[in-house]
Design a protein around this motif. Structure first.
Motif, PDB file in Angstrom:
ATOM      1  N   CYS A  82     -10.879   0.278   3.000  1.00 43.28           N
ATOM      2  CA  CYS A  82      -9.309   0.160   2.841  1.00 43.28           C
ATOM      3  C   CYS A  82      -8.960   1.529   2.711  1.00 43.28           C
ATOM      4  CB  CYS A  82      -9.280  -0.773   1.868  1.00 43.28           C
ATOM      5  SG  CYS A  82      -7.294  -1.043   1.535  1.00 43.28           S
ATOM      6  N   LEU A  83      -7.680   1.697   3.092  1.00 40.71           N
ATOM      7  CA  LEU A  83      -7.135   3.058   2.559  1.00 40.71           C
ATOM      8  C   LEU A  83      -6.713   3.259   1.028  1.00 40.71           C
ATOM      9  CD1 LEU A  83      -4.850   3.608   5.837  1.00 40.71           C
ATOM     10  CD2 LEU A  83      -7.219   4.671   5.265  1.00 40.71           C
ATOM     11  N   GLN A 123       0.786  -1.211   0.103  1.00 36.52           N
ATOM     12  CA  GLN A 123       0.047   0.062  -0.059  1.00 36.52           C
ATOM     13  C   GLN A 123       0.944   1.452   0.084  1.00 36.52           C
ATOM     14  OE1 GLN A 123      -2.700  -1.582   3.451  1.00 36.52           O
ATOM     15  NE2 GLN A 123      -4.071  -0.187   2.277  1.00 36.52           N
ATOM     16  N   HIS A 126      -7.439  -9.418   5.998  1.00 39.75           N
ATOM     17  CA  HIS A 126      -7.339  -8.100   5.149  1.00 39.75           C
ATOM     18  C   HIS A 126      -6.178  -7.835   4.753  1.00 39.75           C
ATOM     19  CE1 HIS A 126      -9.226  -4.053   3.627  1.00 39.75           C
ATOM     20  NE2 HIS A 126      -7.869  -3.806   3.667  1.00 39.75           N
ATOM     21  N   GLU A 127      -5.090  -7.774   5.608  1.00 41.04           N
ATOM     22  CA  GLU A 127      -3.915  -7.245   5.331  1.00 41.04           C
ATOM     23  C   GLU A 127      -2.783  -8.101   4.850  1.00 41.04           C
ATOM     24  OE1 GLU A 127      -3.496  -4.080   5.506  1.00 41.04           O
ATOM     25  OE2 GLU A 127      -5.177  -3.782   6.977  1.00 41.04           O
ATOM     26  N   HIS A 145      -3.545  -8.351   0.950  1.00 43.04           N
ATOM     27  CA  HIS A 145      -2.699  -7.238   0.230  1.00 43.04           C
ATOM     28  C   HIS A 145      -1.666  -7.883  -0.103  1.00 43.04           C
ATOM     29  CE1 HIS A 145      -4.975  -3.357   0.550  1.00 43.04           C
ATOM     30  NE2 HIS A 145      -4.905  -3.571   1.743  1.00 43.04           N
TER      31      HIS A 145
HETATM   32 NI    NI Z   1      -6.414  -2.461   3.032  1.00 45.40          NI
END
Ligand code: NI
Length: 173
Positions: free
Chosen positions: A92-93, A50, A134-135, A138
């Motif tokens: 999510c950012l 991210q 979630h992470e 990624h």
């Molecule tokens: Ni996220």
């Protein structure tokens, strides 16, 4: 150069991140910057892709950006023993202007190391279990919008394309 949060459809978000073979000063610096950015953007979790780095590093603080009481850094996190099923609302950012429910396992087992090389073995449930799934998605190039219905995803993609077009138009106007 200061790092920024990458947003969908940035291709780095779809890459599979590489394992970290050694915790160097560069990795420690990256973790510190990730925690800062995560707090600055009101997040509770952030994965290295991210911020544009395709390595298996995750930061978390479930106490939130106001308290900042429980910062954690996970190196090469792996989940196993998925059990149960829950639906949770996620954002999510890296996915602008969208939240929706995502199916997740209720309980997972976390294996990782910290920045000092200590092994972490932990059974997780609740928000921690969801956040970890979630992470770690990624790190495998998966966003939560990859886990929703095709219809919902198509509607979101339409909005994103509209934003991109607007951004492209703005400078010349
Ligand atoms: Ni996220």
């Amino acid at each position: 150069m200061a790092r920024t949060i990458r947003t969908y459809p940035d291709p780095v978000l779809a890459q599979k991140a590489q394992p970290i073979s050694e915790v160097t000063d560069t990795i420690r610096q990256l973790a510190a910057e990730m925690l800062e950015l995560m707090y600055a953007h009101d997040g509770i979790g952030l994965a290295a892709p991210q911020v544009g780095e395709a390595v298996r590093l995750v930061t978390l603080d479930l106490s939130g950006p106001k308290k900042r009481e429980a910062p954690r850094v996970l190196v090469n996190p792996v989940l196993s023993g998925h059990e149960g099923q829950v639906e949770s609302e996620e954002g999510c950012l890296s996915v602008r202007g969208y939240r929706t429910t995502v199916p997740r396992a209720e309980r997972v087992h976390l294996s990782a190391t910290d920045l000092e090389g200590n092994a972490i073995e932990e059974d997780c449930d609740g928000l921690l279990a969801i956040c970890l799934q979630h992470e770690i998605d990624h790190l495998d190039g998966i966003l939560f919008i990859d886990r929703i219905s095709r219809l919902k995803r198509a509607l979101y993609d339409k909005r994103v394309h509209k934003w991109i077009k607007q951004q492209q138009r703005t400078p010349s106007e």
